[in-house]
Design a protein around this motif. Structure first.
Motif, PDB file in Angstrom:
ATOM      1  N   GLU A 255      27.540 -11.773 -42.739  1.00 15.55           N
ATOM      2  CA  GLU A 255      28.818 -12.577 -41.866  1.00 15.55           C
ATOM      3  C   GLU A 255      29.947 -12.866 -42.611  1.00 15.55           C
ATOM      4  O   GLU A 255      31.024 -12.691 -42.235  1.00 15.55           O
TER       5      GLU A 255
ATOM      6  N   GLU B  73      33.770 -10.967 -42.748  1.00 21.92           N
ATOM      7  CA  GLU B  73      34.981 -11.845 -42.243  1.00 21.92           C
ATOM      8  C   GLU B  73      35.880 -11.455 -43.124  1.00 21.92           C
ATOM      9  O   GLU B  73      37.351 -11.646 -42.702  1.00 21.92           O
TER      10      GLU B  73
ATOM     11  N   GLN C  85      21.945 -13.783 -43.488  1.00 24.88           N
ATOM     12  CA  GLN C  85      22.967 -13.591 -42.260  1.00 24.88           C
ATOM     13  C   GLN C  85      24.272 -14.160 -42.849  1.00 24.88           C
ATOM     14  O   GLN C  85      25.207 -13.516 -42.507  1.00 24.88           O
TER      15      GLN C  85
ATOM     16  N   LYS D  96      29.586 -19.930 -44.314  1.00 23.72           N
ATOM     17  CA  LYS D  96      28.861 -19.553 -43.072  1.00 23.72           C
ATOM     18  C   LYS D  96      27.474 -20.274 -43.509  1.00 23.72           C
ATOM     19  O   LYS D  96      26.938 -20.792 -42.438  1.00 23.72           O
TER      20      LYS D  96
END
Length: 431
Positions: A333, A337, A329, A320
């Motif tokens: 994320e 996932e 962030q 990411k």
């Protein structure tokens, strides 16, 4: 000797109390019987044997071994010590047939006199206004010289015929097929055991310290040695665990540092010691769990599994970030996932070991050490990879210099410390 074997799940303390009550109700014991003793044996394991050997007679070696046993028992850290490789004591009376004929007696006359004069027998109680007085004869003789003055027959002229007049009284050993030797010389072994919460390493250290302190005071030609030191296996298992742990740490650090990023590799690598140290905190809270040879094997077994989830989470967060997301962030994320696959991977592995918790009987208590350790370590690793690791990776900005410094210092300190101290655990004191 009557032995009672308990069923699985029985309350040992309650059964012991019931058996004592049942024995105390028995009133038909013979008058000269010893008082019955009801005990619950403790589980004990031999740790090390001290061999007392050398150019000395059997009696002298036994005396030295008994002194070693008494000295070790005086130490607060040692509870159980036994002698081995030595024949039981026996007092024998050697009377020739010609001597008996000269006095007009038989062997039975001597045996009956000895039996009647060496007894320890309860004689009831004497009730008085001030209380009850227990009566007991305490004429048991424990040395050969004490048997020599036993009167076998009184002559009409008032003279006495004693056991010493009939023959020779010898303080010796029973004729059994038992003998021990060490380096070709006669030997006696002092076996030291561990019970309860005692650890093999502490007991072995106490025994070795005693040997070093008292070996100089032994008679000429007599020496100390250790035999069957099982604490060495314990130390070897711990050393194997530490060496494999540090090898795993270095492999994870190097591989992830080469293919991903050194800072990410550093935080992922820390998941191994965090999970293991956390399991040591919670392990004493689990019933029947302890640090032993089997649980140490379980720790070695988990070394290959404990960091898998952290690598997956770390790689997802790195991906990411490579896509241009801010660190925090990217951490959020990335965890979202791989959240479900990581949880199910750990849970399925834990479920695989659960059947070992259900093994009944004595073997079940041994086998249960493996799933307890594996499940504890994996669950702590899961918590660390999903909660702690993303927090660290989400704050990587601005920490590049000191993380690089820590990584370099640790990488250099580990081989140097091992070279100097011989201990892989030494650098963790500074971390």
């Amino acid at each position: 000797v009557i032995t009672c074997e308990l069923l699985l799940g029985a309350n040992g303390d309650r059964v012991l109390a019931d058996i004592k009550s049942a024995v105390d109700r028995v009133t038909s014991f013979p008058a000269d019987v010893e008082r019955p003793v009801v005990t619950r044996p403790q589980i004990r394991g031999e740790v090390v044997s001290v061999v007392v050997y050398g150019d000395a007679d059997e009696a002298s070696l036994r005396t030295l071994a008994e002194r070693v046993r008494d000295d070790l028992l005086n130490d607060d850290g040692i509870t159980t010590v036994d002698l081995s490789g030595i024949r039981p004591l026996e007092i024998s009376v050697d009377i020739s047939q010609d001597t008996l004929r000269s006095f007009g007696m038989t062997h039975r006359d001597g045996a009956d006199a000895i039996r009647a004069a060496s007894i320890e027998l309860p004689g009831g109680a004497l009730r008085t206004p001030s209380g009850e007085i227990l009566i007991r004869t305490t004429e048991r003789r424990n040395r050969g010289a004490e048997f020599e003055d036993i009167v076998v027959r009184m002559r009409p002229d008032g003279s006495r015929i004693t056991v010493g007049d009939l023959g020779e009284v010898v303080d010796g050993f029973r004729e059994v097929d038992t003998a021990a030797s060490y380096n070709g010389q006669r030997a006696v072994m002092v076996r030291v055991f561990r019970v309860g919460e005692q650890t093999p390493l502490d007991i072995a250290a106490t025994v070795h310290a005693y040997i070093q302190e008292h070996e100089a005071s032994l008679p000429p030609g007599v020496h100390f040695a250790t035999w069957n030191d099982r604490s060495e296996f314990y130390e070897q298992r711990i050393d194997l665990l530490l060496r494999n742990a540090y090898l795993g740490l270095m492999l994870v650090l190097v591989c992830l540092g080469l293919f991903l990023e050194i800072r990410l590799a550093f935080w992922v690598t820390l998941g191994i010691p965090i999970s293991f140290i956390g399991s040591l905190v919670f392990l004493p809270m689990v019933p029947n769990a302890s640090i032993n040879m089997i649980s140490l094997f379980a720790f070695i077994l988990t070394l290959g599994m404990v960091v898998d989830d952290a690598i997956v989470v770390g790689e997802a967060i790195y991906t990411k970030r490579s896509q241009g997301m801010p660190p925090m962030q990217a951490a959020i994320e990335g965890v979202r996932e791989v959240f479900a696959p990581v949880i199910f991977a750990i849970l399925t592995t834990c479920i695989f070991f659960v059947p070992l918790l259900l093994v009944p009987g004595t073997f079940g208590k041994f086998f249960m050490q493996i799933p307890i350790v594996v499940i504890l370590v994996l669950l702590l690793s899961l918590a660390e990879s999903l909660l702690v690791l993303p927090a660290h990776l989400g704050h990587l900005e601005g920490t590049r210099k000191w993380l690089w410094g820590i990584t370099i210092v640790v990488g250099i300190a580990i081989p140097i410390a091992y070279r100097i101290t011989g201990q892989w655990l030494f650098p963790l004191l500074f971390i």
